[in-house]
Design an enzyme around this catalytic site. Sequence first.
Site, PDB file in Angstrom:
ATOM      1  N   GLY A 277       0.882  -1.159   0.064  1.00 25.32           N
ATOM      2  CA  GLY A 277       0.085  -0.096   0.064  1.00 25.32           C
ATOM      3  C   GLY A 277       0.745   1.222  -0.002  1.00 25.32           C
ATOM      4  O   GLY A 277       0.759   2.295  -0.888  1.00 25.32           O
ATOM      5  N   GLU A 280       7.634   3.648   3.721  1.00 29.68           N
ATOM      6  CA  GLU A 280       7.970   4.847   4.236  1.00 29.68           C
ATOM      7  C   GLU A 280       9.380   5.417   3.765  1.00 29.68           C
ATOM      8  O   GLU A 280      10.030   5.750   4.796  1.00 29.68           O
ATOM      9  CB  GLU A 280       7.757   4.798   5.857  1.00 29.68           C
ATOM     10  CG  GLU A 280       8.576   3.615   6.411  1.00 29.68           C
ATOM     11  CD  GLU A 280       8.183   2.393   6.448  1.00 29.68           C
ATOM     12  OE1 GLU A 280       7.567   1.977   5.637  1.00 29.68           O
ATOM     13  OE2 GLU A 280       8.790   1.615   7.313  1.00 29.68           O
ATOM     14  N   HIS A 304      -0.328   6.998   7.932  1.00 38.12           N
ATOM     15  CA  HIS A 304       0.592   5.828   8.231  1.00 38.12           C
ATOM     16  C   HIS A 304       2.144   5.932   7.944  1.00 38.12           C
ATOM     17  O   HIS A 304       3.019   5.815   8.691  1.00 38.12           O
ATOM     18  CB  HIS A 304      -0.152   4.528   7.878  1.00 38.12           C
ATOM     19  CG  HIS A 304       0.758   3.178   8.231  1.00 38.12           C
ATOM     20  ND1 HIS A 304       0.570   2.449   9.256  1.00 38.12           N
ATOM     21  CD2 HIS A 304       2.013   2.387   7.743  1.00 38.12           C
ATOM     22  CE1 HIS A 304       1.361   1.307   9.563  1.00 38.12           C
ATOM     23  NE2 HIS A 304       2.455   1.615   8.415  1.00 38.12           N
ATOM     24  N   GLU A 305       2.176   6.128   6.569  1.00 39.08           N
ATOM     25  CA  GLU A 305       3.608   6.234   6.148  1.00 39.08           C
ATOM     26  C   GLU A 305       4.113   7.370   6.655  1.00 39.08           C
ATOM     27  O   GLU A 305       5.661   7.483   7.193  1.00 39.08           O
ATOM     28  CB  GLU A 305       3.675   6.474   4.583  1.00 39.08           C
ATOM     29  CG  GLU A 305       2.935   5.189   3.776  1.00 39.08           C
ATOM     30  CD  GLU A 305       3.099   3.639   4.249  1.00 39.08           C
ATOM     31  OE1 GLU A 305       4.385   3.557   5.105  1.00 39.08           O
ATOM     32  OE2 GLU A 305       2.494   2.792   4.457  1.00 39.08           O
ATOM     33  N   HIS A 308       5.489   7.056  10.178  1.00 39.88           N
ATOM     34  CA  HIS A 308       6.923   6.110  10.068  1.00 39.88           C
ATOM     35  C   HIS A 308       8.280   7.117  10.175  1.00 39.88           C
ATOM     36  O   HIS A 308       9.231   6.736  10.580  1.00 39.88           O
ATOM     37  CB  HIS A 308       7.105   5.251   8.877  1.00 39.88           C
ATOM     38  CG  HIS A 308       6.521   3.683   9.185  1.00 39.88           C
ATOM     39  ND1 HIS A 308       6.969   2.819   9.997  1.00 39.88           N
ATOM     40  CD2 HIS A 308       5.738   2.949   8.289  1.00 39.88           C
ATOM     41  CE1 HIS A 308       6.288   1.855  10.013  1.00 39.88           C
ATOM     42  NE2 HIS A 308       5.410   1.787   8.849  1.00 39.88           N
ATOM     43  N   GLU A 327       6.049  -1.095  13.378  1.00 35.88           N
ATOM     44  CA  GLU A 327       4.622  -0.858  12.920  1.00 35.88           C
ATOM     45  C   GLU A 327       3.552  -0.610  13.857  1.00 35.88           C
ATOM     46  O   GLU A 327       2.496  -0.129  13.528  1.00 35.88           O
ATOM     47  CB  GLU A 327       4.227  -2.441  11.982  1.00 35.88           C
ATOM     48  CG  GLU A 327       5.237  -2.517  10.724  1.00 35.88           C
ATOM     49  CD  GLU A 327       5.312  -1.368   9.639  1.00 35.88           C
ATOM     50  OE1 GLU A 327       4.178  -0.689   9.716  1.00 35.88           O
ATOM     51  OE2 GLU A 327       5.991  -1.223   8.959  1.00 35.88           O
ATOM     52  N   ASP A 384      10.399 -11.740   6.175  1.00 38.02           N
ATOM     53  CA  ASP A 384       8.983 -11.412   5.647  1.00 38.02           C
ATOM     54  C   ASP A 384       7.801 -12.281   6.170  1.00 38.02           C
ATOM     55  O   ASP A 384       6.794 -12.002   6.429  1.00 38.02           O
ATOM     56  CB  ASP A 384       8.904 -11.922   4.107  1.00 38.02           C
ATOM     57  CG  ASP A 384       8.643 -10.429   3.283  1.00 38.02           C
ATOM     58  OD1 ASP A 384       8.693  -9.433   3.652  1.00 38.02           O
ATOM     59  OD2 ASP A 384       7.778 -10.772   2.244  1.00 38.02           O
ATOM     60  N   TYR A 392       1.291  -5.240  13.492  1.00 39.71           N
ATOM     61  CA  TYR A 392       0.473  -3.803  13.403  1.00 39.71           C
ATOM     62  C   TYR A 392      -0.484  -3.762  14.299  1.00 39.71           C
ATOM     63  O   TYR A 392      -0.606  -2.956  15.109  1.00 39.71           O
ATOM     64  CB  TYR A 392      -0.119  -4.098  11.855  1.00 39.71           C
ATOM     65  CG  TYR A 392       1.068  -3.961  10.726  1.00 39.71           C
ATOM     66  CD1 TYR A 392       1.792  -4.752  10.200  1.00 39.71           C
ATOM     67  CD2 TYR A 392       1.006  -2.489  10.173  1.00 39.71           C
ATOM     68  CE1 TYR A 392       2.390  -4.747   9.254  1.00 39.71           C
ATOM     69  CE2 TYR A 392       1.689  -2.341   8.991  1.00 39.71           C
ATOM     70  CZ  TYR A 392       2.469  -3.624   8.453  1.00 39.71           C
ATOM     71  OH  TYR A 392       3.521  -3.387   7.479  1.00 39.71           O
TER      72      TYR A 392
HETATM   73  N1  BES Z   1       6.846  -0.679   5.960  1.00 37.45           N
HETATM   74  C1  BES Z   1       5.280  -1.062   5.583  1.00 37.45           C
HETATM   75  C2  BES Z   1       5.414  -1.952   4.125  1.00 37.45           C
HETATM   76  C3  BES Z   1       6.349  -3.209   4.437  1.00 37.45           C
HETATM   77  C4  BES Z   1       6.005  -4.065   5.437  1.00 37.45           C
HETATM   78  C5  BES Z   1       7.275  -3.481   3.499  1.00 37.45           C
HETATM   79  C6  BES Z   1       6.984  -5.173   5.612  1.00 37.45           C
HETATM   80  C7  BES Z   1       8.119  -4.483   3.550  1.00 37.45           C
HETATM   81  C8  BES Z   1       7.633  -5.541   4.852  1.00 37.45           C
HETATM   82  C9  BES Z   1       4.443   0.017   5.376  1.00 37.45           C
HETATM   83  O1  BES Z   1       4.341   1.057   6.305  1.00 37.45           O
HETATM   84  C10 BES Z   1       3.032  -0.546   5.567  1.00 37.45           C
HETATM   85  O2  BES Z   1       2.769  -1.004   6.663  1.00 37.45           O
HETATM   86  N2  BES Z   1       2.342  -0.531   4.602  1.00 37.45           N
HETATM   87  C11 BES Z   1       0.787  -1.057   4.610  1.00 37.45           C
HETATM   88  C12 BES Z   1      -0.145   0.053   4.684  1.00 37.45           C
HETATM   89  C13 BES Z   1      -0.460   0.529   6.127  1.00 37.45           C
HETATM   90  C14 BES Z   1      -1.795   1.479   5.843  1.00 37.45           C
HETATM   91  C15 BES Z   1      -1.062  -0.790   7.048  1.00 37.45           C
HETATM   92  C16 BES Z   1       0.410  -1.802   3.251  1.00 37.45           C
HETATM   93  O3  BES Z   1       1.421  -1.723   2.453  1.00 37.45           O
HETATM   94  O4  BES Z   1      -0.468  -2.261   3.257  1.00 37.45           O
HETATM   95 ZN    ZN Z   2       4.027   0.521   8.242  1.00 38.13          ZN
END
Ligand code: BES
Ligand code: ZN
Length: 611
Positions: A277, A280, A304-305, A308, A327, A384, A392
Site C-alpha cells: 500500500g 515509508e 501511516h507512512e 513512520h 509497525e 518477511d 501492526y
Molecule cells: N513498511 C510497511 C511496508 C512493508 C512491510 C514493507 C513489511 C516490507 C515489509 C508500510 O509502512 C506498511 O505498513 N504498509 C501497509 C499500509 C498500512 C496502511 C498498513 C501496506 O502496504 O498495506
Molecule cells: Zn508501516
Amino acid sequence: MLLTILILSCTKKTNNKVKTQQYAIDYHSYAQPNKAVATHLNLKLDVHFDTKIIDGVASYLITTQNNASAIVFDTKNLEILKVEANKKPTKFQLEKTDDILGRALKIELPKNAKTVTIYYKTTAKTEALQFLNPQQTADKKHPFLLTQGQAILTRTWIPIQDSPQIRITYNATVKVPNELMAVMSAKNPKQKSKDGVYHFEMKQPISPYLIALAVGDLAYKKISDRTGVYAEKTVIDKAHYEFADMEKMVTAAENLYGKYAWQQFDVVVLPPSFPFGGMENPRLTFATPTVIAGDRSLTSLIAHELAHSWSGNLVTNATWDDFWLNEGFTVYFEMRIMEALYGKDHANMLAAIGRQDLEEELQGMKNTPNDTKLKLNLKGRNPDDGMNSIAYDKGYLFLRTLENTVGRSKMDVFLKTYFNEHAFSTMTTERFIDYLNKNLLDKNDITFNVNEWIYKPGIPKNAITVKSTKFKDVENSINQWKNGKITAKEICNQDWNIQQKIHFIRNIPKEISKVKMNALDTHCSFTNSTNSYITMVWFEQAINHDYHANNVDSKIEDFLMHVGRRWYVSTIYSALKNNGEIKKAFAIYKKARPNYHSVTRNTIDEMLAYK
Ligand code: BES
Ligand code: ZN
C-alpha cells in the site's frame, strides 16, 4: 533467547549529538558492524531499461575498530566486478550463497582504511527491482522502475551492510533515459533534467532498507511548501486532490510527537504492481495507486507512512524480530493523526477494522502460536514471514490498552520523549521495555502486563475493545437483513461511509444466499465499485459465497492481472484456495505472475505451492 548485545565504543555524530551505538546480533545480515562499519555511501548508478540491469559503483566511508583487516557487506544476486580500498585495488571474496540472506562480500582492508569502493552490476534475479513495461504504467508510454528495500532486499541492488540497526547518509548520481525522471528517498528534483542525470542527497543517517529509487515519466505538484506528489501525467491531478490534507497531517503529527525531522514529505504514486500500500521511504513515501479512490477515503495510508517518519525512520527496529516497534507504534500514531484530523469516531472505525484483521490473522495462525508474539524469533527464516497483522494490530492494541491504563496525557509525554531521546538510533524490544518501565510505569506507580503482551502468544485479557457507534449501526443492519427484516435495497440506501461499507461487506454472514448476494450487488454495485478496498473485500465475499453473477469473475481476474499489492491479491487468492477453486487460482496466477513484484510472487508462490 540468547541475545547478546554488543556494546560498541564507536560513536556516531547525528544532529550534532554524539551517541554511543549499540549493535544487537542481527542474523539477517552478514555485516559485522562492531568490527568495521560504513557511515556514508556515495552511489553512482546507470539504469539500463533495455537490459533491465543497473550498473553501479558504491563508494563508502568506513570506520574500523582495532585495525580490522576486513569489512563485510551483504549482497544477493549481484555481480561484483572489482573492489578498492583507499582507492587502490584490494582482494575480496564472495562467500557461499544462502537462499534467504544471499552472500557475504568480504573485503580486505589495508591499515587505516577510510574508504571502500565496489563496482558491480545487478542481475536478472535482483529481487528489489521491478522494471515495468509501458503497458503496466498509467500513461502507457514509457517504462518504469521501482525498488523495494524492506526487509532485506536492498542488498539485491546495492552491496551494503543491510541491517536495520546500521545507519548511513548517502549521495547518489543516477543516469536514466532522457525522457524519464528519477526520484529517491532523499532530496529530490522537482523537474526533469535535460540529460537524464540526477543528483541526490540524504543528509540524515538512515537504515539501508530505506534507500529507494523510482524512475518513470513523473511530474511533481506541490501541496504545501514541504509536501507534494509525484506521479505520471494522467494521475498527478487525481493524486494532488486525494492527498490534499498532507500538510495538515504533518502538522498534526508534529503537534503530537515533535518536529518532523526530514524537511520534505512527498509521496510518489507508483504503477499498480507496487507490492505494498505504502512504503515509508524517508522524504518520499512510495504509494500504490489503489489508494486513489477519488473521495479521499483511503488516506489513512498516508498518515501511516508519515507516522513512520518518527516510528521506524527516526527510531528504528534494531532487528526484524523487533518489527512490531516499527509497525505497532506506527499504527497507533496513524490513528492519532486520523483522530486529530477527522475525529474520534472516524479513528475508532479504523481501529475496529484493525481488530477484525487481528482476529482473522490469529485464527489463521492457530497452529503457529509463537508467531503471534510481538517479539519474534525469525532466525533461519525470511523476515518477511514475520510481517503480518500481529506486529501492526496487536502492537497497536498493546499501545492503545497501555494508553487506556496510564491516561492519554502521560502516554503522550512518554512517547514524545521517547522519540526525542532516541532520534536517529535503533531500538530493541528489551531496551524499549526497560525504557517503558523506568519512564512511564515505575515513575507513576502503574502495573501493566508488558511481558505478557510482548512475549506471550495471543491477546491478553486486559485488551480494550474499541467501540465504534458507526459500526454498531452496520452490525444492526446486518442482523436485520439476515433475518429478513430489511431488504438489500434498504441496506444500500443507507448513507454509509466507505469504512462502514467495508465493515458491512466483511461481515456478510456465511449463510447469505447467492440470491441475496445478487440483490445486494444490484443495489450497492459493489462489483463495479471504483474503490479498490471495497472491491477487494467484495471479491473475497463473492468467492466465499460462490457468487458469480454480474460478471464478477472477470472483474476478479482483471483486478488480479493489474494490481500487485500483496495484501489485496493474497486475500483474493487465499479465498479461491479456501473455497475449492485452486485450479482457477492457478490459471489466473500463471498469467498474472509476471506482472507482480518478487515480494508478491514469493508470497503467492508459497500460498499456492506454485512451482
Ligand atoms: N513498511 C510497511 C511496508 C512493508 C512491510 C514493507 C513489511 C516490507 C515489509 C508500510 O509502512 C506498511 O505498513 N504498509 C501497509 C499500509 C498500512 C496502511 C498498513 C501496506 O502496504 O498495506
Ligand atoms: Zn508501516
